[in-house]
Scaffold this active site. Structure first.
Site, PDB file in Angstrom:
ATOM      1  CG  HIS A 127      40.770  34.758  45.183  1.00  0.00           C
ATOM      2  ND1 HIS A 127      39.924  35.803  44.940  1.00  0.00           N
ATOM      3  CD2 HIS A 127      41.183  34.898  46.464  1.00  0.00           C
ATOM      4  CE1 HIS A 127      39.828  36.557  46.025  1.00  0.00           C
ATOM      5  NE2 HIS A 127      40.585  36.028  46.968  1.00  0.00           N
ATOM      6  CG  ASP A 204      45.050  35.408  40.614  1.00  0.00           C
ATOM      7  OD1 ASP A 204      45.900  36.159  41.109  1.00  0.00           O
ATOM      8  OD2 ASP A 204      44.018  35.056  41.218  1.00  0.00           O
ATOM      9  CD  GLN A 207      48.168  34.446  48.022  1.00  0.00           C
ATOM     10  OE1 GLN A 207      49.157  34.417  48.739  1.00  0.00           O
ATOM     11  NE2 GLN A 207      47.080  35.107  48.367  1.00  0.00           N
ATOM     12  CE  LYS A 230      46.140  38.897  47.895  1.00  0.00           C
ATOM     13  NZ  LYS A 230      45.326  38.589  49.049  1.00  0.00           N
ATOM     14  CB  CYS A 369      37.901  34.574  48.268  1.00  0.00           C
ATOM     15  SG  CYS A 369      37.516  35.918  49.368  1.00  0.00           S
TER      16      CYS A 369
HETATM   17  N1  PMP Z   1      43.740  36.064  43.553  1.00  0.00           N
HETATM   18  C1  PMP Z   1      44.329  35.441  44.576  1.00  0.00           C
HETATM   19  C2  PMP Z   1      45.026  34.124  44.338  1.00  0.00           C
HETATM   20  C3  PMP Z   1      44.298  36.015  45.848  1.00  0.00           C
HETATM   21  O1  PMP Z   1      44.883  35.388  46.872  1.00  0.00           O
HETATM   22  C4  PMP Z   1      43.625  37.255  46.017  1.00  0.00           C
HETATM   23  C5  PMP Z   1      43.546  37.903  47.382  1.00  0.00           C
HETATM   24  N2  PMP Z   1      43.193  37.033  48.404  1.00  0.00           N
HETATM   25  C6  PMP Z   1      43.053  37.862  44.903  1.00  0.00           C
HETATM   26  C7  PMP Z   1      43.120  37.241  43.691  1.00  0.00           C
HETATM   27  C8  PMP Z   1      42.342  39.176  45.014  1.00  0.00           C
HETATM   28  O2  PMP Z   1      43.205  40.177  45.405  1.00  0.00           O
HETATM   29  P1  PMP Z   1      42.641  41.620  45.830  1.00  0.00           P
HETATM   30  O3  PMP Z   1      41.602  41.368  46.863  1.00  0.00           O
HETATM   31  O4  PMP Z   1      43.848  42.321  46.363  1.00  0.00           O
HETATM   32  O5  PMP Z   1      42.102  42.266  44.604  1.00  0.00           O
END
Ligand code: PMP
Length: 417
Positions: A127, A204, A207, A230, A369
């Site tokens: 991401h 990270d 998910q 999430k 993203c």
């Molecule tokens: N890493 C991953 C794998 C994600 O799916 C996301 C959110 N789509 C993020 C980081 C970022 O999370 P946040 O926008 O809640 O900071």
């Protein structure tokens, strides 16, 4: 299977928003859970109750209410530590979300860890939250990212990981599950390879944390981040796990109240971790409500159910999507969470998303993203249906049926000149 679906129907009742009707009058079918999950009543009420009964600033007050709020906030930290299998709650830092968490770690490492020419081993599926903070570091200390390529099915091959290590690898920073493909990556195995080489590991888990229990000590990782929203918790709260020596080694990310030991005109000495990383008034109500989400998940819904039912939903969705003519599914490797990215022939993903929305079905379309991953897949965007334990098989049937309508509609619509 009947029992699993029956339990999903039951827990679904805990989510008031899932009773909503789309403006078209159809029931809302919410399949955008990887972007953010809906909140059970227990979490919504916990937030409201904090403001109704407990609201006060924490740590600094001698009065009763401040002590109540402090106790609830610190109990939330303990709950999170137990949830991820940390050795101590002192290794848990509350932040605004995963994005802020990775930025905090990146800026800390920039000051005490990286030298020009260092490399960070990542996957091709990261991401932007695990890419851009390193690019920002690279503006000051020239470091680079070395992505491990994915297999054609969207998994990770450990031989490819081994090949990606060089003598300049200074950090491994990988997601535990792709937000686009849903595939799970072998974090424990990669962490073991990094450990053999004396390289720290950041995970990270944004998910992955939704789909399976996290065990930071068993995995042997140094840092791990996730967002509360999430995980059926509120927005504005996230977690950084920082294995004990790192909390001492890393400098603070921000300065201000609550993170100091002593301040004079000559300078500041910092509080020990985790306070050192929590400058200013933190998201108190959100941390407490996140702990309630964890309680709800562990004690009411149950991991055994979540994992078994998601496997079922994942296979059910794959079969339903494969019935759609001209569909391409991205990320079929197992293990995988119930997240499916796809495209249908030449139909633009945004058209598919709009068509689905008119049928009351919420999916995400775009690059999610993860533009470098889109480049690797050779597409600009995909449609993504991401499921949670409250989704039902009939919602998937509705998704597949509407996608068949999309195919018929575009077969009869001449494309623009
Ligand atoms: N890493 C991953 C794998 C994600 O799916 C996301 C959110 N789509 C993020 C980081 C970022 O999370 P946040 O926008 O809640 O900071």
């Amino acid at each position: 299977m009947q029992e699993l679906v029956a339990w999903a129907r039951k827990v679904r009742e805990d989510f008031p928003i899932l009773r909503s009707l789309h403006p078209s009058g159809r029931p809302l079918i919410y399949l955008d859970n990887a972007a953010t999950a809906q909140k059970p009543l227990a979490v919504i009420e916990k937030l409201a109750d904090f403001y109704r009964y407990t609201n006060a600033n924490i740590h600094r007050g001698v009065h009763w209410l401040s002590q109540e709020a402090t106790q609830a906030y610190e109990a939330a930290r303990e709950r999170v530590a137990a949830f991820i299998g940390a050795a101590s709650e002192k290794e848990v830092v509350f932040v605004r979300g995963a994005t802020e968490g990775i930025n905090l770690i990146a800026q800390g490492l920039r000051r005490v860890w990286f030298s020009p020419g260092d490399e960070i081993l990542v996957t091709q599926a990261e991401h932007h939250a695990n890419i851009v903070p390193w690019h920002i570091v690279a503006e000051e200390v020239p470091i680079s990212l070395r992505p491990v390529p994915l297999t054609p099915a969207g998994g990770i091959d450990l031989a490819a990981v081994a090949q990606a290590f060089t003598e300049r690898t200074r950090l491994v920073a990988i997601s535990a599950m792709s937000n686009v493909l849903g595939t799970e990556f072998p974090v424990a195995e990669v962490a073991a390879m990094a450990r053999e080489r004396g390289i720290p590991v950041l995970v990270d888990a944004c998910q992955a944390v939704v789909h399976r229990p996290i065990r930071v000590q068993e995995w042997g990782v140094d840092f791990l981040v996730f967002s509360g929203h999430k995980l059926y918790g509120p927005t504005g709260i996230g977690v950084v796990y920082m294995r004990a020596p790192w909390g001492e080694k890393l400098p603070p990310y921000q300065g201000g109240g609550d993170m100091i030991r002593r301040v004079t005109w000559g300078g500041s000495r910092y509080a020990p971790p985790p306070a050192k990383f929590e400058a200013g008034t933190p998201p108190i109500a959100e941390a407490i409500a996140l702990a309630e989400a964890l309680r709800y998940l562990e004690e009411k819904v149950g991991w055994d159910f979540i994992q078994a039912y998601e496997r079922y939903l994942c296979d059910y969705t794959e079969a339903a999507l494969q019935s759609v003519p001209g569909i391409t599914l991205y990320g079929t490797a197992r293990p995988k969470g119930a997240v499916w990215s796809f495209n249908i022939g030449e139909i633009h993903p945004h058209d598919v998303g709009t068509f689905l929305d008119q049928a009351g079905i919420a999916v995400r379309v775009g690059h999610h993203c993860a533009q470098p991953l889109m480049d690797a897949l050779g597409v600009a965007a995909t449609v993504r249906a991401s499921l949670a334990f409250y989704n039902l098989p009939e919602e998937i049937d509705q998704l597949a049926q509407t996608l068949h309508e999309v195919v018929r509609f575009f077969a009869h619509t001449p494309s623009a000149p």
